[in-house]
Design a protein around this motif. Structure first.
Motif, mmCIF file in Angstrom:
data_model
loop_
_atom_site.group_PDB
_atom_site.id
_atom_site.type_symbol
_atom_site.label_atom_id
_atom_site.label_comp_id
_atom_site.label_asym_id
_atom_site.label_seq_id
_atom_site.Cartn_x
_atom_site.Cartn_y
_atom_site.Cartn_z
ATOM 1 N N THR A 49 1.390 -1.039 -0.008
ATOM 2 C CA THR A 49 0.015 -0.095 0.079
ATOM 3 C C THR A 49 1.049 1.271 0.378
ATOM 4 O O THR A 49 0.269 2.219 -0.103
ATOM 5 N N GLU A 50 2.380 1.118 0.399
ATOM 6 C CA GLU A 50 3.293 2.143 0.337
ATOM 7 C C GLU A 50 4.369 2.403 -1.240
ATOM 8 O O GLU A 50 5.477 2.181 -0.159
ATOM 9 N N PRO A 51 3.650 2.455 -2.055
ATOM 10 C CA PRO A 51 2.367 2.830 -3.180
ATOM 11 C C PRO A 51 1.899 1.835 -3.083
ATOM 12 O O PRO A 51 2.934 0.636 -2.614
ATOM 13 N N PHE A 52 0.539 1.734 -4.179
ATOM 14 C CA PHE A 52 -0.110 0.259 -4.188
ATOM 15 C C PHE A 52 0.889 -0.214 -5.076
ATOM 16 O O PHE A 52 1.466 0.159 -5.945
ATOM 17 N N TRP A 53 0.863 -1.414 -4.813
ATOM 18 C CA TRP A 53 1.462 -2.734 -5.931
ATOM 19 C C TRP A 53 0.736 -3.373 -5.919
ATOM 20 O O TRP A 53 0.209 -4.202 -4.505
ATOM 21 N N ASN A 54 0.279 -5.201 -6.278
ATOM 22 C CA ASN A 54 -0.140 -6.019 -6.359
ATOM 23 C C ASN A 54 0.990 -6.931 -7.065
ATOM 24 O O ASN A 54 1.871 -6.391 -8.430
ATOM 25 N N ILE A 55 1.078 -7.978 -6.999
ATOM 26 C CA ILE A 55 2.197 -9.387 -8.120
ATOM 27 C C ILE A 55 1.237 -10.146 -7.458
ATOM 28 O O ILE A 55 0.729 -11.010 -5.958
ATOM 29 N N GLU A 56 1.457 -11.269 -8.630
ATOM 30 C CA GLU A 56 0.913 -13.185 -9.447
ATOM 31 C C GLU A 56 2.304 -13.756 -9.562
ATOM 32 O O GLU A 56 2.984 -13.433 -10.034
ATOM 33 N N ASP A 110 -2.262 -5.605 6.081
ATOM 34 C CA ASP A 110 -2.143 -5.096 4.911
ATOM 35 C C ASP A 110 -2.371 -2.868 5.235
ATOM 36 O O ASP A 110 -1.588 -2.081 4.533
ATOM 37 N N GLY A 111 -2.254 -2.821 6.518
ATOM 38 C CA GLY A 111 -2.303 -1.405 6.719
ATOM 39 C C GLY A 111 -3.480 -0.504 6.479
ATOM 40 O O GLY A 111 -3.923 0.942 6.333
ATOM 41 N N LEU A 116 -6.248 -9.619 7.436
ATOM 42 C CA LEU A 116 -4.754 -10.293 8.054
ATOM 43 C C LEU A 116 -4.580 -11.077 6.973
ATOM 44 O O LEU A 116 -5.732 -11.785 7.037
ATOM 45 N N PHE A 117 -3.340 -11.564 6.821
ATOM 46 C CA PHE A 117 -2.432 -12.346 5.842
ATOM 47 C C PHE A 117 -1.482 -12.916 6.325
ATOM 48 O O PHE A 117 -1.313 -12.484 7.455
ATOM 49 N N ALA A 118 -1.689 -14.258 5.390
ATOM 50 C CA ALA A 118 -0.922 -15.155 6.736
ATOM 51 C C ALA A 118 0.807 -15.071 5.994
ATOM 52 O O ALA A 118 1.387 -15.866 6.668
ATOM 53 N N PHE A 119 1.072 -14.212 5.258
ATOM 54 C CA PHE A 119 2.512 -14.084 4.682
ATOM 55 C C PHE A 119 2.577 -13.052 4.599
ATOM 56 O O PHE A 119 2.493 -12.180 4.419
ATOM 57 N N LYS A 120 3.919 -12.967 5.296
ATOM 58 C CA LYS A 120 4.673 -10.864 4.559
ATOM 59 C C LYS A 120 5.638 -11.416 3.278
ATOM 60 O O LYS A 120 5.938 -12.305 3.069
ATOM 61 N N CYS A 137 1.578 -7.801 1.981
ATOM 62 C CA CYS A 137 1.243 -8.652 2.440
ATOM 63 C C CYS A 137 0.517 -10.028 1.108
ATOM 64 O O CYS A 137 1.164 -9.304 0.126
ATOM 65 N N GLY A 138 0.986 -11.207 1.594
ATOM 66 C CA GLY A 138 0.374 -12.110 0.736
ATOM 67 C C GLY A 138 -0.494 -12.889 1.750
ATOM 68 O O GLY A 138 -0.398 -13.523 2.193
#
Length: 253
Positions: A49-56, A110-111, A116-120, A137-138
């Motif tokens: 979230t700081e900045p916003f991003w995502n990954i797969e 994720d703030g 809540l996620f199980a992995f950092k 997180c993920g």
């Protein structure tokens, strides 16, 4: 002397051709895997979230999207696991950048929400002149190839014909939740699953309490299910293992 020179020339020519042939084979293998958005089947999703991003992440590719929606595809080059800890170190690259991803089993927020996620997740994106570091997180997810209904066809070395029992045991995996439902050959079942790459664990399996008057294999099936440790999908069959021992084969329905 001329014969020796001629023999040396022939050997050199053969070696040169062999080397070129081997190099072309390697290049063809490397270029065989092409990213296709329609068939991309991630087993992990992460975000920050700081900045916003995502990954797969899938077995072959990492897809990263930044705050502006720009998409980057990286080919996975290595996946390493830390001994005695649930930590994966994944390296991938494309023509311009390299991405290094660390996935650590640790409760993570994720703030921005109550999720809540199980992995950092820790991400490092490296270019020639810059390195960007991100934290987020993920969670591991049920990949598309595993989703759906699977019916038992093989159990502890014995083939199970479709009509052998009034109810053939089956498992059904949902893509949205880390849970499994199904039938054990008489009673319906549901429980939790943990999936990480090809690792799979079944936990807290609960069954209905209907009386089973017809022939069934419910007790045997429920006894083996918690022992399953990993899986593979081969020729549209789900193979379930306990260690390196094949315990079950299931067909997609």
């Amino acid at each position: 002397m001329k014969k020796i020179q001629l023999l040396f020339f022939l050997i050199l020519t053969i070696c040169t051709v062999s080397c070129k042939s081997g190099k072309n084979t390697t290049d063809n293998n490397e270029s065989a895997k092409k990213f296709n958005e329609k068939t991309f089947d991630p087993y992990f999703k992460g975000l920050g979230t700081e900045p916003f991003w995502n990954i797969e992440i899938s077995d072959d590719f990492i897809v990263y999207k930044d705050i502006d929606g720009k998409l980057e595809v990286f080919s996975v080059s290595s996946i390493d696991k830390v001994q005695d800890a649930n930590i994966q170190l994944i390296t991938a690259e494309n023509n311009n950048q390299q991405i290094k991803l660390t996935v650590t089993q640790q409760e993570c927020s994720d703030g921005m929400s109550d999720n809540l996620f199980a992995f950092k997740t820790s991400v490092s994106i490296v270019t020639k002149n810059n390195e960007q570091k991100l934290n987020g997180c993920g969670n591991y997810i049920v990949p598309k190839k595993l989703q759906g209904k699977w019916e038992l066809a093989y159990f502890n070395g014995i083939e199970i014909p479709e009509n052998k029992y009034l109810k053939t045991p089956y498992l059904e995996f949902d893509g949205e939740e880390q849970r499994v439902t199904g039938n054990a050959s008489c009673n319906g079942i549901n429980g939790g699953i943990f999936i990480q790459n090809e690792v799979i664990r079944f936990s807290k399996i609960a069954a209905t309490r209907m009386m089973c008057v017809h022939e069934n294999m419910e007790q045997e099936f429920l006894t083996e299910l918690p022992k399953i440790t990993n899986y593979k999908i081969i020729n549209n069959e789900l193979h379930l293992f306990s260690g390196d021992q094949l315990k079950m084969k299931m067909k997609k329905k």
